[in-house]
Design an enzyme around this catalytic site. Sequence first.
Site, PDB file in Angstrom:
ATOM      1  N   ASP A  91      -7.025  18.934 -14.439  1.00  0.00           N
ATOM      2  CA  ASP A  91      -7.059  17.344 -15.142  1.00  0.00           C
ATOM      3  C   ASP A  91      -6.595  17.475 -16.434  1.00  0.00           C
ATOM      4  O   ASP A  91      -7.399  17.930 -17.310  1.00  0.00           O
ATOM      5  CB  ASP A  91      -8.863  17.438 -14.871  1.00  0.00           C
ATOM      6  CG  ASP A  91      -9.068  15.916 -15.103  1.00  0.00           C
ATOM      7  OD1 ASP A  91      -8.501  15.149 -16.119  1.00  0.00           O
ATOM      8  OD2 ASP A  91     -10.182  15.308 -14.754  1.00  0.00           O
ATOM      9  N   TYR A  98     -15.836  16.812 -15.799  1.00  0.00           N
ATOM     10  CA  TYR A  98     -16.514  15.368 -15.975  1.00  0.00           C
ATOM     11  C   TYR A  98     -17.451  15.233 -14.732  1.00  0.00           C
ATOM     12  O   TYR A  98     -17.162  15.726 -13.635  1.00  0.00           O
ATOM     13  CB  TYR A  98     -15.201  14.522 -15.662  1.00  0.00           C
ATOM     14  CG  TYR A  98     -15.628  12.923 -15.434  1.00  0.00           C
ATOM     15  CD1 TYR A  98     -16.407  12.225 -16.497  1.00  0.00           C
ATOM     16  CD2 TYR A  98     -15.389  12.420 -14.219  1.00  0.00           C
ATOM     17  CE1 TYR A  98     -16.750  11.015 -16.274  1.00  0.00           C
ATOM     18  CE2 TYR A  98     -15.587  11.256 -14.072  1.00  0.00           C
ATOM     19  CZ  TYR A  98     -16.525  10.525 -15.094  1.00  0.00           C
ATOM     20  OH  TYR A  98     -16.872   9.103 -14.813  1.00  0.00           O
ATOM     21  N   LYS A 118      -7.675   6.452 -19.713  1.00  0.00           N
ATOM     22  CA  LYS A 118      -8.037   7.082 -20.977  1.00  0.00           C
ATOM     23  C   LYS A 118      -6.927   6.949 -21.682  1.00  0.00           C
ATOM     24  O   LYS A 118      -6.201   5.794 -21.947  1.00  0.00           O
ATOM     25  CB  LYS A 118      -8.363   8.451 -20.708  1.00  0.00           C
ATOM     26  CG  LYS A 118      -9.808   8.472 -19.568  1.00  0.00           C
ATOM     27  CD  LYS A 118     -11.024   7.578 -20.151  1.00  0.00           C
ATOM     28  CE  LYS A 118     -11.976   7.762 -19.142  1.00  0.00           C
ATOM     29  NZ  LYS A 118     -12.070   7.942 -17.465  1.00  0.00           N
ATOM     30  N   ARG A 137       0.776  -1.173  -0.034  1.00  0.00           N
ATOM     31  CA  ARG A 137      -0.085   0.065  -0.024  1.00  0.00           C
ATOM     32  C   ARG A 137       0.796   1.311   0.139  1.00  0.00           C
ATOM     33  O   ARG A 137       0.612   2.302  -0.862  1.00  0.00           O
ATOM     34  CB  ARG A 137      -0.952  -0.065   1.214  1.00  0.00           C
ATOM     35  CG  ARG A 137      -1.660   1.394   1.164  1.00  0.00           C
ATOM     36  CD  ARG A 137      -3.256   1.117   2.174  1.00  0.00           C
ATOM     37  NE  ARG A 137      -3.035   0.164   3.104  1.00  0.00           N
ATOM     38  CZ  ARG A 137      -2.113   0.651   4.610  1.00  0.00           C
ATOM     39  NH1 ARG A 137      -1.576   1.722   4.502  1.00  0.00           N
ATOM     40  NH2 ARG A 137      -2.292  -0.267   5.431  1.00  0.00           N
TER      41      ARG A 137
HETATM   42  C1  LIG Z   1     -11.611  14.315 -17.566  1.00  0.00           C
HETATM   43  C2  LIG Z   1     -11.965  13.239 -16.584  1.00  0.00           C
HETATM   44  N1  LIG Z   1     -11.398  13.082 -15.444  1.00  0.00           N
HETATM   45  C3  LIG Z   1     -11.495  12.052 -14.470  1.00  0.00           C
HETATM   46  C4  LIG Z   1     -12.109  11.072 -14.683  1.00  0.00           C
HETATM   47  C5  LIG Z   1     -12.434  10.024 -13.692  1.00  0.00           C
HETATM   48  O1  LIG Z   1     -11.467   8.947 -14.132  1.00  0.00           O
HETATM   49  P1  LIG Z   1     -11.867   7.467 -13.477  1.00  0.00           P
HETATM   50  O2  LIG Z   1     -12.814   6.847 -14.723  1.00  0.00           O
HETATM   51  O3  LIG Z   1     -10.508   6.597 -13.996  1.00  0.00           O
HETATM   52  O4  LIG Z   1     -11.723   7.389 -12.092  1.00  0.00           O
HETATM   53  C6  LIG Z   1     -12.593  10.823 -16.116  1.00  0.00           C
HETATM   54  C7  LIG Z   1     -13.478   9.800 -16.440  1.00  0.00           C
HETATM   55  O5  LIG Z   1     -14.230   9.574 -17.185  1.00  0.00           O
HETATM   56  C8  LIG Z   1     -12.591  12.082 -16.979  1.00  0.00           C
HETATM   57  O6  LIG Z   1     -13.081  11.979 -18.208  1.00  0.00           O
END
Ligand SMILES: Cc1ncc(COP(=O)(O)O)c(C=O)c1O
Length: 396
Positions: free
Chosen positions: A187, A115, A212, A63
């Site tokens: 992000d 998101y 992604k 961990r």
């Molecule tokens: C721009 C963006 N940030 C964060 C996330 C969250 O990521 P995760 O699905 O890996 O938890 C996503 C998921 O689609 C996303 O598109």
Amino acid sequence: MRKDNEHATFAINAIIMKFNTKTIHGGQENIDPAYGSVMPPIYQTTTYSQSTPGGHKGFEYSRSGNPTRSALEKSLASIENGKFGLAFGSGLAAIDAVMKLFKPGEEIISTNDLYGGSYRLFTSIFENMGIKFHFIGMNEVGNIEKYINQNTKLLWIETPTNPMMNIIDIEAVSKIAKSHNLLLAVDNTFATPYLQQPLDLGADIVMHSATKYLGGHSDVVLGGLVVKDEKLAKKLYFIQKASGAICGPQDSFLVLRGIKTLHLRIQRHCENGEAVAKFLRSHPKVGKVYWPGFEDHPNHDIAKKQMKDFGGMISFTTKEDTLKSATNLVEKLKVFTLAESLGGVESLAGHPASMTHASIPKEERAKTGVVDSLIRLSVGIEDEEDLINDLKQALG
Ligand SMILES: Cc1ncc(COP(=O)(O)O)c(C=O)c1O
């Protein structure tokens, strides 16, 4: 002996590398001192033997640290031009760790076009814990200062935004953050460091849903953070260990493997994205097309300034502008798969209002343009002609 904060001493390669070389070698020197394997071994282990209490070789319990995860963390730090990388079980787990830097009564200003899962985490979990969020449009950065007060601690941005493809000027926001002594987190999931490197533009934290483009093959859920500042890194490593939302070694390996072809994949995503965006714009049954590469995109100049190219994410509405027309269209697609997520080698189509952004109330969604006829495409790396022909037949 490895201490709690020893990640902080993991040096990034001393050699100066350009981006494409970093995707393959960044932070990966001496990856397997035992046998010299070229790819990092998958250390599928929870614990590590000690010769005497505390006498270990840098890892005690998986961990707090695992060699395969650590190889990924160093790669993340390298490609984002940061110093410290952290990997988590998902993108949301990475955001969750950032939020745990703050206390009840503190305030965060976030872009309002983000998101849906990030919005849900902020409003359904952290708002209940006493953190106050302001969701505002950040196309005009001048908007931000109106919401800053003595409790404000963080500016949270996504650019390009999901799904409206708005562009936020990272450098301009970072100047505001610095002048008020605030942290700026970006992000960078949509752009990836191939297209933009927020730390170089003044951000403090870069966040990724590595699920992604970094993973790139739709086979792993994982999240990442990268920072430059050691004090901030120590706090985040502590949260990572104390809250425990880490990723496993197999998943770390998959993302490391994905990163090695990031530059090649994104280049093709961009080429195909441009072709698809231009095709959609020319089609009589298509309404609006949102793609930052168009010269008349409201923030095209900023996109040009801070991004190397415009990416493979596109959103569009149907001319009919109804839920039914959007549903009919996505159901007819054959090469594009109707699915959540984005950033994989295969092309995906999504319906944000009912899928990725369903957790945002309809009125909030409408304010940012996420209408019922909006379709989001993650343009993959197949043959451009096949993608366009697929859209042609589905549009009818
Ligand atoms: C721009 C963006 N940030 C964060 C996330 C969250 O990521 P995760 O699905 O890996 O938890 C996503 C998921 O689609 C996303 O598109």
